[in-house]
Design an enzyme around this catalytic site. Structure first.
Site, PDB file in Angstrom:
ATOM      1  CD1 TRP A 297      -2.970   1.386   0.917  1.00  0.00           C
ATOM      2  CD2 TRP A 297      -1.517   2.244   2.391  1.00  0.00           C
ATOM      3  NE1 TRP A 297      -3.494   2.562   1.409  1.00  0.00           N
ATOM      4  CE2 TRP A 297      -2.616   3.103   2.317  1.00  0.00           C
ATOM      5  CE3 TRP A 297      -0.470   2.575   3.256  1.00  0.00           C
ATOM      6  CZ2 TRP A 297      -2.725   4.274   3.062  1.00  0.00           C
ATOM      7  CZ3 TRP A 297      -0.555   3.737   4.010  1.00  0.00           C
ATOM      8  CH2 TRP A 297      -1.679   4.567   3.911  1.00  0.00           C
TER       9      TRP A 297
ATOM     10  CB  SER B 290       2.318  -4.777   3.234  1.00  0.00           C
ATOM     11  OG  SER B 290       1.549  -4.282   4.296  1.00  0.00           O
ATOM     12  CG  MET B 291      -2.891  -3.973  -0.368  1.00  0.00           C
ATOM     13  SD  MET B 291      -3.330  -2.381  -1.063  1.00  0.00           S
ATOM     14  CE  MET B 291      -4.883  -2.811  -1.854  1.00  0.00           C
TER      15      MET B 291
ATOM     16  CG  ASP C  48       5.759  -6.276  10.290  1.00  0.00           C
ATOM     17  OD1 ASP C  48       5.025  -5.290  10.515  1.00  0.00           O
ATOM     18  OD2 ASP C  48       5.798  -6.851   9.183  1.00  0.00           O
TER      19      ASP C  48
ATOM     20  CG  HIS D  79       5.701  -3.737   7.395  1.00  0.00           C
ATOM     21  ND1 HIS D  79       5.093  -4.969   7.458  1.00  0.00           N
ATOM     22  CD2 HIS D  79       4.996  -3.022   6.461  1.00  0.00           C
ATOM     23  CE1 HIS D  79       4.070  -5.007   6.619  1.00  0.00           C
ATOM     24  NE2 HIS D  79       3.994  -3.847   6.000  1.00  0.00           N
TER      25      HIS D  79
END
Length: 276
Positions: free
Chosen positions: A32, A98-99, A228, A256
């Protein structure tokens, strides 16, 4: 570098580096707010190792077109499938951060998973996964209160996104990360449409992949950092438990953004996985 056009008329920017003759391709999907630039420190060295490396900008991000709608996981998954079809990619290792981990899962369940997917996907690498479900629900009591996500959208994203980026870049990386690198990452995020970020965040924080994960049978590597603070380790552990052919790779002390802070280890592990 070039563009493909989706069936709803959106132009998606992509970059294609390295060996196009015989090498299994690696397709990178960014998180994202970030763009294909985020994968430069994977694409450049792996291209030097003889890999074909492709990355693209999600709609509403970077150089790709913004669209009024289309930021749910179904449409975004279709965009990945459209890129693979347009470039006729086969034997692909899909890498998502992630996303993007949710987009990849949805792409496989919408466009065929099985043992070898539609014939295009050979394996998956999920970094800092958002799966299986981030929000707290009646049957997911350990999730995050949805009201907290709404507060972020109304009080931070829609009020002062640049300040939020500045306040939150440090936990994304580590103490050794240069000021210049931090500026590069936040500058990348500022290239994205605020509307796209809003709609994508709504999708991230509400999507439930629990029923889809058991259908992903291609080899999967789930990579997660100990530090994270965006996606807790429990998400990675639950994801691996739901998938029939997945393994967890745990990075002690990693945040992250481990693909930047722990790039040497990650690149070596990614190369070995893609060539297995």
């Amino acid at each position: 570098m070039g563009y493909i056009q989706t069936d709803d008329g959106v132009r998606l920017f992509y970059r294609d580096w390295g060996n196009r003759e015989g090498a299994r391709p690696i397709l990178f999907v960014s998180s994202w707010s970030l763009t294909s630039d985020a994968w430069a420190y994977q694409m450049a060295p792996l291209s030097e190792q003889g890999c074909r490396c492709i990355a693209f900008d999600r709609r509403g991000h970077g150089r790709s077109d913004e669209s009024p709608t289309g930021y749910g996981f179904d449409r975004l998954a279709d965009d990945i499938a459209a890129l693979m079809e347009a470039l006729d990619l086969r034997g692909v290792t899909l890498v998502g951060h992630s996303m993007a981990t949710g987009e990849i899962v949805r792409c496989l369940t919408r466009h065929g998973s099985g043992q070898s997917g539609s014939g295009r996907v050979a394996g998956v690498v999920m970094v800092g996964t958002i799966t299986p479900l981030m929000a707290r629900t009646g049957d997911n009591p350990d999730g995050v209160d949805p009201a907290m996500f709404e507060t972020f959208r109304s009080e931070q994203l829609l009020r002062d996104f640049p300040k939020w980026l500045g306040d939150n870049i440090d936990p994304f990386v580590n103490e050794e990360t240069s000021v210049e690198m931090k500026g590069w990452v936040t500058g990348m995020a500022l290239q994205s449409s605020l509307n796209a970020l809003l709609e994508c965040h709504r999708a991230i924080t509400s999507a439930d992949f629990r029923e889809e994960l058991p259908a992903i049978a291609v080899p999967t590597l789930v990579v997660h950092g100990e530090r994270d603070v965006t996606t807790p380790l429990a998400l990675a552990e639950r994801t691996v438990a739901l998938m029939p052919n997945a393994a967890l790779s745990f990075y002690e002390g990693a945040p992250h953004g481990l693909f930047l802070t722990h790039r040497d280890r990650f690149n070596a592990e990614l190369l070995a996985f893609a060539r297995r």
